[in-house]
Design an enzyme around this catalytic site. Structure first.
Site, PDB file in Angstrom:
ATOM      1  N   GLU A   1       4.951  -4.848   7.459  1.00  0.00           N
ATOM      2  CA  GLU A   1       4.013  -3.805   8.182  1.00  0.00           C
ATOM      3  C   GLU A   1       4.661  -3.640   9.592  1.00  0.00           C
ATOM      4  OE1 GLU A   1       2.711  -6.124   6.226  1.00  0.00           O
ATOM      5  OE2 GLU A   1       1.240  -5.299   4.893  1.00  0.00           O
TER       6      GLU A   1
ATOM      7  N   GLU B   1      -0.310  -9.499  -0.409  1.00  0.00           N
ATOM      8  CA  GLU B   1      -1.795  -9.789  -0.251  1.00  0.00           C
ATOM      9  C   GLU B   1      -2.391  -9.830  -1.648  1.00  0.00           C
ATOM     10  OE1 GLU B   1      -1.723  -6.175   2.480  1.00  0.00           O
ATOM     11  OE2 GLU B   1      -2.719  -7.580   3.987  1.00  0.00           O
TER      12      GLU B   1
ATOM     13  N   GLY C   1       0.809  -4.929   0.724  1.00  0.00           N
ATOM     14  CA  GLY C   1      -0.326  -5.054   0.078  1.00  0.00           C
ATOM     15  C   GLY C   1      -0.212  -5.818  -1.185  1.00  0.00           C
TER      16      GLY C   1
ATOM     17  N   ALA D   1       0.742  -1.222  -0.035  1.00  0.00           N
ATOM     18  CA  ALA D   1       0.066  -0.104  -0.019  1.00  0.00           C
ATOM     19  C   ALA D   1       0.958   1.191  -0.118  1.00  0.00           C
ATOM     20  CB  ALA D   1      -0.742  -0.117   1.287  1.00  0.00           C
TER      21      ALA D   1
HETATM   22  N1  CAA Z   1       4.756   3.107  -0.999  1.00  0.00           N
HETATM   23  C1  CAA Z   1       4.910   4.109  -1.407  1.00  0.00           C
HETATM   24  N2  CAA Z   1       6.054   4.579  -2.107  1.00  0.00           N
HETATM   25  C2  CAA Z   1       7.140   3.512  -2.217  1.00  0.00           C
HETATM   26  C3  CAA Z   1       6.434   2.110  -1.454  1.00  0.00           C
HETATM   27  C4  CAA Z   1       5.442   2.200  -0.976  1.00  0.00           C
HETATM   28  N3  CAA Z   1       4.985   0.838  -0.289  1.00  0.00           N
HETATM   29  N4  CAA Z   1       7.516   1.156  -1.868  1.00  0.00           N
HETATM   30  C5  CAA Z   1       8.489   1.931  -2.782  1.00  0.00           C
HETATM   31  N5  CAA Z   1       8.171   3.188  -2.862  1.00  0.00           N
HETATM   32  C6  CAA Z   1       8.791   4.195  -3.590  1.00  0.00           C
HETATM   33  C7  CAA Z   1       9.842   4.659  -2.712  1.00  0.00           C
HETATM   34  O1  CAA Z   1       9.633   5.806  -1.975  1.00  0.00           O
HETATM   35  C8  CAA Z   1      10.786   5.253  -3.885  1.00  0.00           C
HETATM   36  O2  CAA Z   1      10.036   6.613  -4.149  1.00  0.00           O
HETATM   37  P1  CAA Z   1      11.190   7.898  -4.549  1.00  0.00           P
HETATM   38  O3  CAA Z   1      12.052   7.442  -5.778  1.00  0.00           O
HETATM   39  O4  CAA Z   1      10.301   9.064  -4.798  1.00  0.00           O
HETATM   40  O5  CAA Z   1      11.856   8.130  -3.335  1.00  0.00           O
HETATM   41  C9  CAA Z   1      10.440   4.505  -5.176  1.00  0.00           C
HETATM   42  O6  CAA Z   1       9.289   3.704  -4.629  1.00  0.00           O
HETATM   43  C10 CAA Z   1      11.729   3.457  -5.234  1.00  0.00           C
HETATM   44  O7  CAA Z   1      11.758   2.824  -3.870  1.00  0.00           O
HETATM   45  P2  CAA Z   1      13.142   2.829  -3.184  1.00  0.00           P
HETATM   46  O8  CAA Z   1      14.140   4.046  -3.623  1.00  0.00           O
HETATM   47  O9  CAA Z   1      13.052   2.513  -1.693  1.00  0.00           O
HETATM   48  O10 CAA Z   1      13.978   1.258  -3.856  1.00  0.00           O
HETATM   49  P3  CAA Z   1      14.939   0.323  -3.280  1.00  0.00           P
HETATM   50  O11 CAA Z   1      15.210  -0.733  -4.408  1.00  0.00           O
HETATM   51  O12 CAA Z   1      15.882   1.036  -2.461  1.00  0.00           O
HETATM   52  O13 CAA Z   1      13.803  -0.427  -2.223  1.00  0.00           O
HETATM   53  C11 CAA Z   1      12.045  -1.590  -1.450  1.00  0.00           C
HETATM   54  C12 CAA Z   1      13.007  -1.297  -2.679  1.00  0.00           C
HETATM   55  C13 CAA Z   1      12.803  -2.702  -0.576  1.00  0.00           C
HETATM   56  C14 CAA Z   1      10.615  -2.262  -2.041  1.00  0.00           C
HETATM   57  C15 CAA Z   1      11.653  -0.248  -0.571  1.00  0.00           C
HETATM   58  O14 CAA Z   1      11.152   0.444  -1.524  1.00  0.00           O
HETATM   59  C16 CAA Z   1      10.709  -0.460   0.523  1.00  0.00           C
HETATM   60  O15 CAA Z   1      10.838  -1.228   1.490  1.00  0.00           O
HETATM   61  N6  CAA Z   1       9.203  -0.306   0.216  1.00  0.00           N
HETATM   62  C17 CAA Z   1       8.265  -0.249   1.299  1.00  0.00           C
HETATM   63  C18 CAA Z   1       7.802  -1.738   1.358  1.00  0.00           C
HETATM   64  C19 CAA Z   1       6.620  -1.887   2.369  1.00  0.00           C
HETATM   65  O16 CAA Z   1       7.071  -1.453   3.609  1.00  0.00           O
HETATM   66  N7  CAA Z   1       5.401  -2.219   2.164  1.00  0.00           N
HETATM   67  C20 CAA Z   1       4.285  -2.136   3.003  1.00  0.00           C
HETATM   68  C21 CAA Z   1       3.752  -0.924   2.853  1.00  0.00           C
HETATM   69  S1  CAA Z   1       2.252  -1.132   4.053  1.00  0.00           S
HETATM   70  C22 CAA Z   1       0.883  -1.833   3.623  1.00  0.00           C
HETATM   71  O17 CAA Z   1       1.221  -2.541   2.475  1.00  0.00           O
HETATM   72  C23 CAA Z   1       0.066  -2.206   4.485  1.00  0.00           C
HETATM   73  C24 CAA Z   1      -1.061  -2.987   4.111  1.00  0.00           C
HETATM   74  O18 CAA Z   1      -0.927  -4.328   4.318  1.00  0.00           O
HETATM   75  C25 CAA Z   1      -2.341  -2.408   3.254  1.00  0.00           C
END
Ligand code: CAA
Length: 260
Positions: free
Chosen positions: A134, A114, A111, A66
């Site tokens: 999460e 999921e 998400g 998400a």
């Molecule tokens: N939401 C919003 N933006 C996201 C995102 C997310 N879940 N995942 C990645 N992005 C964005 C980053 O912010 C980044 O944007 P900018 O270039 O504007 O800074 C872009 O995508 C590229 O990401 P990274 O620079 O972080 O890329 P990376 O290769 O260094 O890392 C990653 C990749 C490990 C996937 C890392 O992006 C990450 O940890 N993302 C979040 C994963 C996460 O925590 N997901 C769970 C979300 S909460 C949820 O999903 C709740 C639910 O159940 C409903």
């Protein structure tokens, strides 16, 4: 219909839906979820689509979760509404009459994992990564992860992923039963299409009833599940496809299914 955050292509009875926000690693914000809801409802109403593939745009991510930037400042009520929208999308995917294959081509986190769990089958590329991270963000999974993950991989493996937030690679995901199989990245869509096309030429009524039997039967005890299967088996005999399928076998030719 065209959307801003997703794409839909239909070819030979197979719909491919691509989540298309590569700059945010295809993270699911409100607009994307709304578009997905609309798109999957449209697919569900079609009699001409016999299988569905869901994938992510770009080479890095299926869906990285998400959208964290969208959720960060939520009040509790907004978060609940957003969670409910996510659940609605996952339920529409899970309950589509057509079989759904997740083509997991990179990060499938939160998400995104999921979404893959709501599909019937998951094929992963060698670079796919799975997890429910999460707990790193101070929340628990909000689109069904705590419910569908233990049902798919068992409580122990699910607990490890859910409580630790650890991210696993495609090979480990395959070992614990989270994905059906792993392919080279350049072969993933080809493999998913081959599977979808194999399904798409089968008797549509039978395939749809088969999906109903699996999904609803999993919520029943074995005796009720088998009774339910017998009912659906009986219903098949009201279809032209059953007559054609059995006649074609006896006449030693390929069946021509009408989906009726
Ligand atoms: N939401 C919003 N933006 C996201 C995102 C997310 N879940 N995942 C990645 N992005 C964005 C980053 O912010 C980044 O944007 P900018 O270039 O504007 O800074 C872009 O995508 C590229 O990401 P990274 O620079 O972080 O890329 P990376 O290769 O260094 O890392 C990653 C990749 C490990 C996937 C890392 O992006 C990450 O940890 N993302 C979040 C994963 C996460 O925590 N997901 C769970 C979300 S909460 C949820 O999903 C709740 C639910 O159940 C409903």
């Amino acid at each position: 219909m065209t959307w801003n955050n997703i794409q839909k292509n239909v070819k030979d009875g197979v719909a491919t839906v691509t989540i298309n926000r590569p700059k945010a690693l295809n993270a699911l914000n409100y607009d994307t979820l709304k578009e997905m809801l609309h798109c999957f409802e449209e697919i569900g109403a079609s009699r001409d689509i016999h299988a569905v593939i869901i994938t992510g745009s770009g080479e890095k991510a299926f869906v990285a979760g998400a959208d964290i930037s969208f959720m960060g400042d939520f009040e509790a009520i907004e978060a609940r509404e957003f969670g409910k929208l996510g659940h609605q999308v996952m339920a529409v995917v899970e309950n589509l009459p057509q079989p759904v294959i997740a083509a997991v081509n990179g990060f499938a986190l939160g998400g995104g994992c999921e979404l893959a769990l709501a599909c019937d089958m998951r094929l992963a590329s060698e670079n796919a990564k799975f997890g429910q991270p999460e707990v790193n963000l101070g929340v628990l999974p909000g689109f069904g992860g705590t419910q569908r993950l233990p049902r798919l991989v068992g409580k122990g493996h699910a607990a490890e992923l859910l409580f630790s937030g650890k991210i696993i690679d495609a090979e480990e995901a395959c070992r614990i039963g989270l994905v059906n199989r792993v392919t080279a990245p350049e072969k993933l869509l080809e493999e998913c299409s081959a599977l979808a096309e194999m399904i798409a030429v089968k008797a549509p009524v039978a395939v749809r009833l088969c999906k109903e039997a699996v999904n609803n039967g999993l919520e029943m005890d074995l005796t009720r599940g088998c009774g339910y299967e017998a009912d659906l088996f009986g219903i098949c005999f009201a279809s032209k496809d059953q007559k054609e399928g059995m006649k074609a076998f006896l006449e030693k030719r390929s069946p021509q299914f009408a989906g009726k």
